[in-house]
Motif scaffolding. Structure first.
Motif, mmCIF file in Angstrom:
data_model
loop_
_atom_site.group_PDB
_atom_site.id
_atom_site.type_symbol
_atom_site.label_atom_id
_atom_site.label_comp_id
_atom_site.label_asym_id
_atom_site.label_seq_id
_atom_site.Cartn_x
_atom_site.Cartn_y
_atom_site.Cartn_z
ATOM 1 N N LEU A 1 -4.070 4.315 17.545
ATOM 2 C CA LEU A 1 -2.944 4.158 16.624
ATOM 3 C C LEU A 1 -1.626 4.314 17.374
ATOM 4 O O LEU A 1 -1.476 5.202 18.220
ATOM 5 N N TYR A 2 -0.681 3.419 17.032
ATOM 6 C CA TYR A 2 0.689 3.563 17.509
ATOM 7 C C TYR A 2 1.610 3.400 16.312
ATOM 8 O O TYR A 2 1.469 2.453 15.525
ATOM 9 N N ALA A 3 2.537 4.329 16.156
ATOM 10 C CA ALA A 3 3.466 4.293 15.023
ATOM 11 C C ALA A 3 4.872 4.569 15.529
ATOM 12 O O ALA A 3 5.068 5.395 16.433
ATOM 13 N N ARG A 4 5.850 3.880 14.925
ATOM 14 C CA ARG A 4 7.242 4.071 15.344
ATOM 15 C C ARG A 4 8.173 3.958 14.147
ATOM 16 O O ARG A 4 7.967 3.126 13.261
ATOM 17 N N ILE A 5 9.183 4.804 14.150
ATOM 18 C CA ILE A 5 10.264 4.694 13.184
ATOM 19 C C ILE A 5 11.571 4.622 13.974
ATOM 20 O O ILE A 5 11.787 5.403 14.908
ATOM 21 N N ASP B 1 -0.929 -0.227 27.592
ATOM 22 C CA ASP B 1 -0.806 -1.632 27.991
ATOM 23 C C ASP B 1 -0.383 -2.489 26.802
ATOM 24 O O ASP B 1 0.461 -3.383 26.930
ATOM 25 N N TRP B 2 -0.984 -2.221 25.650
ATOM 26 C CA TRP B 2 -0.626 -2.967 24.435
ATOM 27 C C TRP B 2 0.843 -2.747 24.101
ATOM 28 O O TRP B 2 1.570 -3.706 23.789
ATOM 29 N N CYS B 3 1.296 -1.502 24.169
ATOM 30 C CA CYS B 3 2.693 -1.198 23.871
ATOM 31 C C CYS B 3 3.632 -1.927 24.828
ATOM 32 O O CYS B 3 4.668 -2.469 24.414
ATOM 33 N N ALA B 4 3.288 -1.957 26.101
ATOM 34 C CA ALA B 4 4.138 -2.627 27.088
ATOM 35 C C ALA B 4 4.256 -4.115 26.773
ATOM 36 O O ALA B 4 5.340 -4.702 26.879
ATOM 37 N N LYS B 5 3.146 -4.732 26.369
ATOM 38 C CA LYS B 5 3.173 -6.160 26.038
ATOM 39 C C LYS B 5 4.000 -6.436 24.792
ATOM 40 O O LYS B 5 4.519 -7.542 24.624
ATOM 41 N N GLN B 6 4.105 -5.443 23.917
ATOM 42 C CA GLN B 6 4.914 -5.600 22.703
ATOM 43 C C GLN B 6 6.384 -5.279 22.952
ATOM 44 O O GLN B 6 7.209 -5.366 22.045
#
Length: 389
Positions: free
Chosen positions: A56-60, A157-162
């Motif tokens: 899970l990755y979450a951001r506000i 890695d997923w976060c970096a691509k996003q």
């Protein structure tokens, strides 16, 4: 949703998320964070030869700086549940302590971070700062207690691509030794596993001249590899050390000289070394003793446990000040202990580890004092407030 760290910890413990099972823990966090206005992403990563893992990755918030709280919801198996005073996934509260697998390592730390952030957002109109600047994120994995292949490395890695970028990270691992506030982990030693193999010649013990006993060579090489320290340590790290953990010849016959002898070992190393430099050093030391008399090889196990350190500075000082304000303790900056997911996060931003006291982690009757959950929440809240001031 409740911002009470005790209720959040209890609800997470009741999710039987034994590695690599999600067990409902990420679904629960998704519901809590979505209700608070976070954009939540859940993804499952795959790797041949490894079990699938949910993360899970979450951001506000949309702007810099981005403060990240990281952790894992997976837990080690409880073992024989009949040996527990309270069921391992019950979340029972008894005499001021919350019982359950993951209470310390590390559902309690995640719950405190979530509670602190929810309280902070409520006081700032649902934003990291009242003027709308900054972001807060949660990076939660599901296989830290496993082989750590389809968890944090893939999630980063997923976060970096996003296009997600991080400025600083607090990892809620149970960093404290005896009391809440005594230790911040600013780094970890690397870990390297290998096997030393000595090649001999099989033969009858009555005719040793016709054989070549590899055990003699193995004993000599073990002694040589441990004769000198690898280094003397430095201000951030203890001395590196090599420990042999097993010796095996696979010989069930008493009158047979074996053809091969093996010894497995582990090296915990500091930032004087890399994995490659250690391999070269051990080869060099072994060759000095072996010469042409002992035939040996090393087998190295692939490892993603590299050494790292977050240099003390304004961020570590801010965390230490928040801890001191709540506990009246001045935390030691430490690099001791085993590996953690911080070794992956360090490639993306500075990271420190601060969570609960690790006395009962991985044990029967794992538990955390309610007072520690509430105090850790206050510490995290102070960190967030000061970070965005």
């Amino acid at each position: 949703m409740s911002a009470d760290p005790v209720a959040l910890t209890r609800d997470l413990i009741r999710c039987p998320s034994v590695t690599p099972a999600e067990g409902g823990a990420l679904a629960y966090l998704e519901s809590v964070l979505t209700a608070a206005g976070f954009r939540v992403h859940r993804m499952t990563f795959h790797e041949p030869g490894a079990e699938d893992v949910e993360n899970l990755y979450a951001r506000i918030g949309d702007t810099e700086p981005n403060l990240v709280f990281a952790g894992h919801t997976d837990v080690v198996p409880p073992g024989d549940e009949t040996t527990w005073t309270h069921p391992p996934f019950s979340g029972d509260v008894v005499k001021g302590e919350l019982f359950g697998r993951g209470a310390v390592d590390m559902k309690g730390g995640i719950a405190c971070a979530v509670a602190a952030v929810l309280d902070h957002l409520a006081a700032n109109g649902g934003k990291p700062r009242k003027d709308g600047a900054g972001s807060i994120s949660f990076l939660i994995t599901g296989d830290e207690e496993g082989i750590a292949v389809n968890g944090t490395p893939k999630l980063l890695d997923w976060c970096a691509k996003q296009g997600e970028k991080f400025d600083h990270c607090v990892l809620g691992e149970p960093s404290n030794v005896e009391n809440l506030g005594d230790t911040i982990k600013i780094g970890r030693r690397g870990s390297l596993n290998g096997t030393l193999i000595v090649h001999g010649k099989q033969g009858h013990v009555a005719y040793p001249q016709r054989a070549d006993n590899p055990i003699r060579g193995l004993v000599a090489l073990i002694a040589a590899l441990q004769a000198e320290p690898l280094d003397v340590g430095n201000p951030n790290f203890q001395p590196s050390h090599l420990e042999f953990t097993s010796v095996d010849v696979g010989n069930k016959t008493v009158n047979l000289i074996p053809g091969e002898a093996r010894a497995r070992f582990n090296i915990r190393f500091n930032d004087y070394h890399t994995q490659e430099s250690l391999k070269a050093l051990l080869e060099e030391r072994a060759l000095k003793v072996a010469g042409n008399a002992i035939r040996f090889t090393f087998e190295w196990q692939p490892s993603n446990a590299n050494v790292f350190v977050t240099s003390p500075g304004p961020f570590t000082e801010m965390v230490a000040t928040a801890i001191n304000d709540v506990t009246a303790r001045s935390p030691t900056l430490s690099t001791t202990g085993g590996t953690s997911d911080a070794r992956f996060i360090t490639h993306h931003c500075p990271v420190v580890e601060f969570g609960l006291v690790g006395q009962t982690m991985h044990q029967v009757n794992e538990r955390v004092p309610i007072a520690d959950l509430r105090a850790l929440t206050v510490i995290y809240r102070k960190i967030v407030e000061r970070y965005f001031t």
